[in-house]
Design an enzyme around this catalytic site. Structure first.
Site, PDB file in Angstrom:
ATOM      1  N   ARG A  17      25.114  37.893 -51.064  1.00 58.66           N
ATOM      2  CA  ARG A  17      26.191  37.125 -50.169  1.00 58.66           C
ATOM      3  C   ARG A  17      26.793  38.129 -49.535  1.00 58.66           C
ATOM      4  O   ARG A  17      27.829  38.718 -50.152  1.00 58.66           O
ATOM      5  CB  ARG A  17      26.546  35.770 -50.716  1.00 58.66           C
ATOM      6  CG  ARG A  17      25.521  34.811 -51.330  1.00 58.66           C
ATOM      7  CD  ARG A  17      25.940  33.778 -51.920  1.00 58.66           C
ATOM      8  NE  ARG A  17      26.527  32.832 -50.951  1.00 58.66           N
ATOM      9  CZ  ARG A  17      27.697  32.105 -50.985  1.00 58.66           C
ATOM     10  NH1 ARG A  17      28.542  32.378 -51.903  1.00 58.66           N
ATOM     11  NH2 ARG A  17      28.072  31.027 -50.242  1.00 58.66           N
TER      12      ARG A  17
ATOM     13  N   GLU B 263      28.896  21.289 -57.389  1.00 59.93           N
ATOM     14  CA  GLU B 263      30.118  21.906 -56.437  1.00 59.93           C
ATOM     15  C   GLU B 263      29.611  21.593 -54.848  1.00 59.93           C
ATOM     16  O   GLU B 263      28.577  21.736 -54.473  1.00 59.93           O
ATOM     17  CB  GLU B 263      30.023  23.439 -56.389  1.00 59.93           C
ATOM     18  CG  GLU B 263      31.397  23.926 -55.665  1.00 59.93           C
ATOM     19  CD  GLU B 263      31.951  25.158 -56.217  1.00 59.93           C
ATOM     20  OE1 GLU B 263      31.688  25.688 -57.246  1.00 59.93           O
ATOM     21  OE2 GLU B 263      32.569  25.688 -55.457  1.00 59.93           O
ATOM     22  N   ARG B 264      30.327  20.805 -54.259  1.00 53.70           N
ATOM     23  CA  ARG B 264      30.236  20.255 -52.800  1.00 53.70           C
ATOM     24  C   ARG B 264      28.985  19.321 -53.059  1.00 53.70           C
ATOM     25  O   ARG B 264      28.590  19.265 -51.934  1.00 53.70           O
ATOM     26  CB  ARG B 264      30.044  21.373 -51.905  1.00 53.70           C
ATOM     27  CG  ARG B 264      31.166  22.331 -51.990  1.00 53.70           C
ATOM     28  CD  ARG B 264      32.570  21.626 -51.983  1.00 53.70           C
ATOM     29  NE  ARG B 264      33.672  22.996 -52.203  1.00 53.70           N
ATOM     30  CZ  ARG B 264      34.961  22.713 -52.217  1.00 53.70           C
ATOM     31  NH1 ARG B 264      35.366  21.414 -52.349  1.00 53.70           N
ATOM     32  NH2 ARG B 264      35.816  23.498 -52.252  1.00 53.70           N
TER      33      ARG B 264
ATOM     34  N   GLU C  93      22.530  31.547 -44.016  1.00 57.66           N
ATOM     35  CA  GLU C  93      22.881  30.568 -44.967  1.00 57.66           C
ATOM     36  C   GLU C  93      23.294  29.429 -44.087  1.00 57.66           C
ATOM     37  O   GLU C  93      24.607  29.516 -43.636  1.00 57.66           O
ATOM     38  CB  GLU C  93      23.909  31.121 -45.906  1.00 57.66           C
ATOM     39  CG  GLU C  93      24.242  30.163 -47.100  1.00 57.66           C
ATOM     40  CD  GLU C  93      25.078  30.666 -48.201  1.00 57.66           C
ATOM     41  OE1 GLU C  93      24.973  31.722 -48.535  1.00 57.66           O
ATOM     42  OE2 GLU C  93      26.125  30.052 -48.666  1.00 57.66           O
TER      43      GLU C  93
ATOM     44  N   GLU D  70      36.085  34.871 -53.880  1.00 54.28           N
ATOM     45  CA  GLU D  70      36.828  33.816 -54.345  1.00 54.28           C
ATOM     46  C   GLU D  70      36.720  33.774 -56.200  1.00 54.28           C
ATOM     47  O   GLU D  70      36.269  32.895 -56.823  1.00 54.28           O
ATOM     48  CB  GLU D  70      35.965  32.466 -54.022  1.00 54.28           C
ATOM     49  CG  GLU D  70      35.852  32.162 -52.616  1.00 54.28           C
ATOM     50  CD  GLU D  70      35.633  31.040 -52.189  1.00 54.28           C
ATOM     51  OE1 GLU D  70      34.703  30.260 -52.812  1.00 54.28           O
ATOM     52  OE2 GLU D  70      36.065  30.519 -50.894  1.00 54.28           O
TER      53      GLU D  70
ATOM     54  N   ASN E  41      28.768  30.138 -57.586  1.00 57.03           N
ATOM     55  CA  ASN E  41      29.870  30.439 -58.701  1.00 57.03           C
ATOM     56  C   ASN E  41      28.964  30.380 -60.229  1.00 57.03           C
ATOM     57  O   ASN E  41      29.105  29.161 -60.698  1.00 57.03           O
ATOM     58  CB  ASN E  41      30.832  29.606 -58.553  1.00 57.03           C
ATOM     59  CG  ASN E  41      31.634  29.574 -57.280  1.00 57.03           C
ATOM     60  OD1 ASN E  41      31.953  30.579 -56.881  1.00 57.03           O
ATOM     61  ND2 ASN E  41      32.168  28.511 -56.623  1.00 57.03           N
TER      62      ASN E  41
ATOM     63  N   LYS F 289      26.572  33.313 -44.048  1.00 52.97           N
ATOM     64  CA  LYS F 289      26.595  32.068 -43.562  1.00 52.97           C
ATOM     65  C   LYS F 289      26.807  31.946 -42.029  1.00 52.97           C
ATOM     66  O   LYS F 289      26.946  33.114 -41.251  1.00 52.97           O
ATOM     67  CB  LYS F 289      28.266  31.664 -44.043  1.00 52.97           C
ATOM     68  CG  LYS F 289      28.413  31.520 -45.586  1.00 52.97           C
ATOM     69  CD  LYS F 289      29.464  30.671 -45.896  1.00 52.97           C
ATOM     70  CE  LYS F 289      29.533  30.456 -47.476  1.00 52.97           C
ATOM     71  NZ  LYS F 289      30.808  29.745 -47.985  1.00 52.97           N
TER      72      LYS F 289
ATOM     73  N   HIS G 212      38.968  24.299 -39.914  1.00 58.75           N
ATOM     74  CA  HIS G 212      39.325  24.536 -41.515  1.00 58.75           C
ATOM     75  C   HIS G 212      40.675  23.742 -41.540  1.00 58.75           C
ATOM     76  O   HIS G 212      41.559  24.388 -41.932  1.00 58.75           O
ATOM     77  CB  HIS G 212      39.532  25.984 -41.667  1.00 58.75           C
ATOM     78  CG  HIS G 212      39.362  25.953 -43.344  1.00 58.75           C
ATOM     79  ND1 HIS G 212      39.905  25.490 -44.228  1.00 58.75           N
ATOM     80  CD2 HIS G 212      38.349  26.718 -43.918  1.00 58.75           C
ATOM     81  CE1 HIS G 212      39.448  25.853 -45.344  1.00 58.75           C
ATOM     82  NE2 HIS G 212      38.586  26.729 -45.294  1.00 58.75           N
TER      83      HIS G 212
ATOM     84  N   ASP H 277      33.576  29.283 -42.786  1.00 59.96           N
ATOM     85  CA  ASP H 277      33.101  28.485 -43.798  1.00 59.96           C
ATOM     86  C   ASP H 277      32.469  27.209 -43.497  1.00 59.96           C
ATOM     87  O   ASP H 277      33.054  26.113 -43.615  1.00 59.96           O
ATOM     88  CB  ASP H 277      34.066  28.313 -44.904  1.00 59.96           C
ATOM     89  CG  ASP H 277      33.477  28.179 -46.290  1.00 59.96           C
ATOM     90  OD1 ASP H 277      32.171  28.234 -46.421  1.00 59.96           O
ATOM     91  OD2 ASP H 277      34.151  27.467 -46.940  1.00 59.96           O
TER      92      ASP H 277
ATOM     93  N   GLU I 240      30.301  19.470 -46.915  1.00 54.05           N
ATOM     94  CA  GLU I 240      31.592  19.678 -47.290  1.00 54.05           C
ATOM     95  C   GLU I 240      32.716  19.794 -46.490  1.00 54.05           C
ATOM     96  O   GLU I 240      33.651  18.865 -46.680  1.00 54.05           O
ATOM     97  CB  GLU I 240      31.517  21.094 -48.023  1.00 54.05           C
ATOM     98  CG  GLU I 240      32.633  21.791 -48.368  1.00 54.05           C
ATOM     99  CD  GLU I 240      33.043  23.128 -48.849  1.00 54.05           C
ATOM    100  OE1 GLU I 240      31.813  23.710 -48.818  1.00 54.05           O
ATOM    101  OE2 GLU I 240      33.976  23.643 -49.116  1.00 54.05           O
TER     102      GLU I 240
ATOM    103  N   ARG J 219      40.774  36.611 -41.754  1.00 51.80           N
ATOM    104  CA  ARG J 219      39.734  36.210 -42.810  1.00 51.80           C
ATOM    105  C   ARG J 219      38.264  36.197 -41.800  1.00 51.80           C
ATOM    106  O   ARG J 219      37.263  36.603 -42.436  1.00 51.80           O
ATOM    107  CB  ARG J 219      39.917  34.646 -43.238  1.00 51.80           C
ATOM    108  CG  ARG J 219      38.570  34.236 -43.866  1.00 51.80           C
ATOM    109  CD  ARG J 219      38.916  33.039 -44.792  1.00 51.80           C
ATOM    110  NE  ARG J 219      37.527  32.356 -45.146  1.00 51.80           N
ATOM    111  CZ  ARG J 219      37.511  31.229 -45.885  1.00 51.80           C
ATOM    112  NH1 ARG J 219      38.427  30.606 -46.043  1.00 51.80           N
ATOM    113  NH2 ARG J 219      36.411  30.796 -46.279  1.00 51.80           N
TER     114      ARG J 219
HETATM  115  C1  GCV Z   1      30.225  27.687 -53.885  1.00 46.23           C
HETATM  116  C2  GCV Z   1      33.805  27.538 -49.973  1.00 46.23           C
HETATM  117  C3  GCV Z   1      33.480  26.286 -50.608  1.00 46.23           C
HETATM  118  C4  GCV Z   1      33.135  26.575 -52.212  1.00 46.23           C
HETATM  119  C5  GCV Z   1      31.825  27.689 -52.194  1.00 46.23           C
HETATM  120  C6  GCV Z   1      32.253  28.779 -51.331  1.00 46.23           C
HETATM  121  C7  GCV Z   1      30.793  29.592 -51.234  1.00 46.23           C
HETATM  122  O1  GCV Z   1      34.796  28.250 -50.169  1.00 46.23           O
HETATM  123  O2  GCV Z   1      34.733  25.696 -50.744  1.00 46.23           O
HETATM  124  O3  GCV Z   1      32.984  25.482 -52.886  1.00 46.23           O
HETATM  125  O4  GCV Z   1      31.613  27.797 -53.370  1.00 46.23           O
HETATM  126  O5  GCV Z   1      32.465  28.184 -50.166  1.00 46.23           O
HETATM  127  O6  GCV Z   1      29.997  29.475 -50.280  1.00 46.23           O
HETATM  128  O7  GCV Z   1      30.728  30.632 -52.164  1.00 46.23           O
END
Ligand code: GCV
Length: 721
Positions: free
Chosen positions: A340, A183-184, A403, A307, A226, A376, A537, A381, A409, A352
């Site tokens: 997290r 992912e990413r 983080e 998410e 995820n 983060k 974003h 994001d 990304e 948000r």
């Molecule tokens: C791993 C963003 C990214 C997702 C990522 C999420 C996260 O939304 O687009 O791909 O999921 O951050 O950090 O959990």
């Protein structure tokens, strides 16, 4: 020489065995031949032989690394010796004879368990170099440091180096799925070959560990946040164990992501309620099972109620309930939980940017002592630029883990050259005021502000099966720089850039100086051509590739770029002052006050905090619209300058890397123009103002930019289910 040997020699000249693709594979551990004869002589005088005291895989790895480097620098073997001039001694302090250990006693007080001492000393009239530490891992880190001194062509004839990491858990987060998609991820597939593990141990695993150890990274979360609960089954634990065994000598602990609903998915329990006795027992048993196989297992990383991931909220429990339950399961084994704070909800109308703070800050001080809350760098994001996350200034009684995202990304994937340590440094240097002035984010996360025992920093990896690990050859610099800042969050990013360039390419000043400049400016360039003046974003949907400021049809409001820029006839920007979402109130007074008015807000954050009219007068006397347009244009010009600089570097770089970077820079330039044209075309409908003369007219109309689709853009996240 016989005929066969002669033919082989001729062939070797025409077809070198080491292809340039392998050059890239070696990252910053190139160990280029030392050509300067004075330097070579002085190094050979300082290091003539090696003596390793003690016996462990880590010490063996240290010796091997030195031999490899020595061989490569000087084309000669590093012989084992017992005494004599030029002896290099590697030893844990416990193994040193009294005369040597006494000589470093005072220095020992200044290092922690992973720190090291490198000292030149004279013994019986002979010059020696001693690398020592409280642990074998410290010796390994010291070894890499000595090698680095030689890579940087520094004098090693009189060494007195003492260094220790300032942050305890320095971890990579791999968003790698068990089917090997990432992912990413923009550098191929996952390097973990789950299907063939544990039987096939690839050399890449060892090289990954070497590279990480060389910069002091001491942990790796192997799986995506995820999460897939399969990783916690016996079948996979065996595979994880095999990786842990490769990494152990290099001081790297493995961690896994824990899917909160794993107890249910295992079929053993019909709930995942963290306060349920059976659930607690399930996690305890699971932890015991893992630790039985991997005694130095690091612990769990959890994305919960975010998410679509399951979590304690599903059972009306809190993040504290969830994190503490897992923390109890791993505590008997000295494990930790990285929980997290990346949470936001489509059902919550609150900005948000405010939601994670609102949810987590009331829990300050309530987490068990082996929990790190992983936050983060910014509240949205991983944008090209964000102000620091307000949580860093608001949870003084909780260990907070940083983080960062190393994979790009939102910053042009692996085709844009962006040196991220510059971005990391900016966040680390910001003042939270949590303990009065000079309470920087760096001081929050290294624990020095409030004397924290447990500290940590994570970087979402940009590593994959690409031959050069990161896709873009310069992506390696962000991996390197993350490690350096994890070791010491006060380092200067310019120094990091310089080191990396020298170790990866060449020490030639004509290369290093202009390229350091290029690296340092590359971060600002991407901000300018993507999201200038505090915009954020506005990337295209889901894959986040390219501009998409017009996107407004996604199911969740806060996934839509229009939510963030709020452009209309009146103006542009997100009002986060008291007249808007009041997100500013989440920051300490000095910041909240300074940023409450656009006049005193740094221009880099202007549209993050304010919605302003198109003709708002900026510091330089021009209108907001004018500056927005010229900043996009400057971003394009910055990339043009990068292209020009790189074009002058041909003689310092092997052909393959030179060509690859040249082509990638052309892609970056094309995409920078695309960003400028698409965003300005879109915003112009609202501003209704002409483009300044210095900004070229877009090549196409807005409809064209809107019509572009990229169904197979890489790194796309799997279904949100
Ligand atoms: C791993 C963003 C990214 C997702 C990522 C999420 C996260 O939304 O687009 O791909 O999921 O951050 O950090 O959990």
């Amino acid at each position: 020489m016989n005929q066969i040997k002669f033919i082989l020699l001729v062939l070797a000249c025409y077809f070198p065995l080491v292809s340039s693709a392998q050059t890239d594979y070696n990252l910053w551990l190139q160990y280029d031949k030392i050509e300067d004869s004075d330097l070579k002589q002085s190094y050979l005088k300082s290091v003539k032989g090696i003596k390793v005291l003690g016996n462990s895989k880590t010490l063996e790895a240290s010796r091997e690394e030195l031999s490899k480097a020595y061989n490569s620098f000087f084309n000669q073997e590093l012989e084992t010796a017992d005494s004599g001039d030029g002896l290099l001694i590697l030893a844990n302090i416990d193994q040193l004879p009294a005369n040597l250990s006494n000589s470093v006693k005072p220095d020992l007080e200044n290092i922690n368990s992973e720190g090291y001492i490198i000292k030149s000393a004279t013994q019986d009239g002979n010059k020696t170099i001693l690398i020592t530490a409280k642990t074998d891992i410290g010796v390994l880190y010291g070894t890499f440091r000595l090698i680095k001194e030689m890579q940087l062509h520094n004098d090693i004839s009189n060494l007195a180096i003492i260094d220790s990491p300032k942050i305890q858990k320095r971890v990579l987060n791999h968003w790698d799925n068990l089917d090997r998609t990432v992912e990413r991820g923009y550098a191929g597939f996952s390097i973990w070959d789950w299907h063939l593990l544990p039987d096939l141990i690839k050399p890449e695993y060892t090289d990954y560990a070497r590279a990480n150890a060389s910069i002091g990274i001491n942990g790796t979360v192997l799986t995506n946040v995820n999460a897939n609960s399969l990783i916690l089954t016996e079948q996979y634990i065996e595979k994880v164990k095999a990786l842990a065994e490769v990494f152990r000598p290099y001081g790297i602990q493995v961690y896994l992501t824990a899917r909160f609903s794993a107890p249910m998915e295992s079929g053993d329990v019909d709930t995942a309620d963290p306060l349920n006795a059976q659930v607690k027992q399930w996690w305890k048993d699971k932890a015991d099972e893992i630790y039985a196989e991997i005694p130095d297992f690091g612990g769990f990383l959890v994305k919960a109620n975010s998410e679509g991931q399951p979590g304690p909220n599903n059972y009306d429990r809190t993040h504290v309930d969830g994190a503490n339950m897992l923390a109890e399961a791993v505590a008997p084994h000295d494990g930790i939980v990285m929980w997290r704070a990346f949470v936001y909800s489509e059902h919550d109308p609150e900005d948000r940017a405010k939601q994670a703070y609102s949810e987590f800050v009331p829990f300050d001080g309530q987490f068990k002592k082996n929990v790190l809350v992983q936050v983060k760098n910014g509240a949205i994001d991983f944008q090209p630029r964000e102000p620091f996350h307000p949580i860093f200034g608001a949870m003084p009684n909780t260990p907070l883990m940083m983080e960062f995202q190393i994979t790009q990304e939102y910053l042009g994937f692996a085709s844009h050259l962006v040196f991220l340590p510059k971005l990391f440094e900016e966040t680390l240097d910001e003042d939270t005021y949590v303990n009065g002035e000079n309470s920087t984010v760096a001081k929050v996360i290294d624990g020095s502000l409030s004397n924290k025992k447990l500290t940590g920093i994570a970087g979402v990896a940009n590593i994959g099966t690409a031959k050069n690990w990161t896709g873009h050859p310069f992506g390696q610099s962000s991996w390197y720089g993350f490690g350096r800042l994890a070791w010491d969050p006060y380092l200067d990013s310019e120094r990091i850039a310089e080191e990396w360039l020298k170790m990866t390419f060449t020490n030639e000043e004509e290369f290093v100086d202009p390229m350091t400049d290029l690296l340092i400016k590359s971060r600002e360039a991407v901000v300018k051509y993507m999201t200038p003046l505090g915009l954020h974003h506005i990337m295209n949907t889901n894959h986040h590739y390219g501009p998409g400021p017009w996107v407004s049809n996604l199911s969740r409001p806060e996934w839509n770029p229009v939510y963030y820029h709020k452009a209309d006839e009146e103006g542009i920007g997100f009002d986060r002052t008291i007249s808007g979402s009041d997100a500013l109130a989440q920051y300490a007074d000095p910041i909240a006050q300074q940023y409450s008015s656009p006049e005193t807000t740094p221009e880099k954050y202007l549209l993050w905090f304010h919605h302003l009219p198109w003709d708002y007068q900026m510091d330089n006397g021009e209108t907001l619209w004018h500056n927005l347009a010229t900043t996009y244009q400057e971003g394009v010009e910055d990339v043009e300058e990068m292209v020009e600089t790189w074009n002058n570097m041909e003689e310092y770089v092997d052909e393959e890397r030179f060509k690859k970077v040249s082509m990638l820079l052309q892609i970056q330039l094309k995409e920078a123009k695309w960003w400028r044209n698409a965003c300005l075309s879109y915003f112009q409908q609202f501003s209704d103002m002409e483009l300044p003369e210095s900004v070229p007219q877009p090549e196409h109309d807005l409809e064209y930019y809107k019509s572009l689709e990229f169904p197979f853009a890489p790194g796309i996240r799997p279904s949100w289910e």
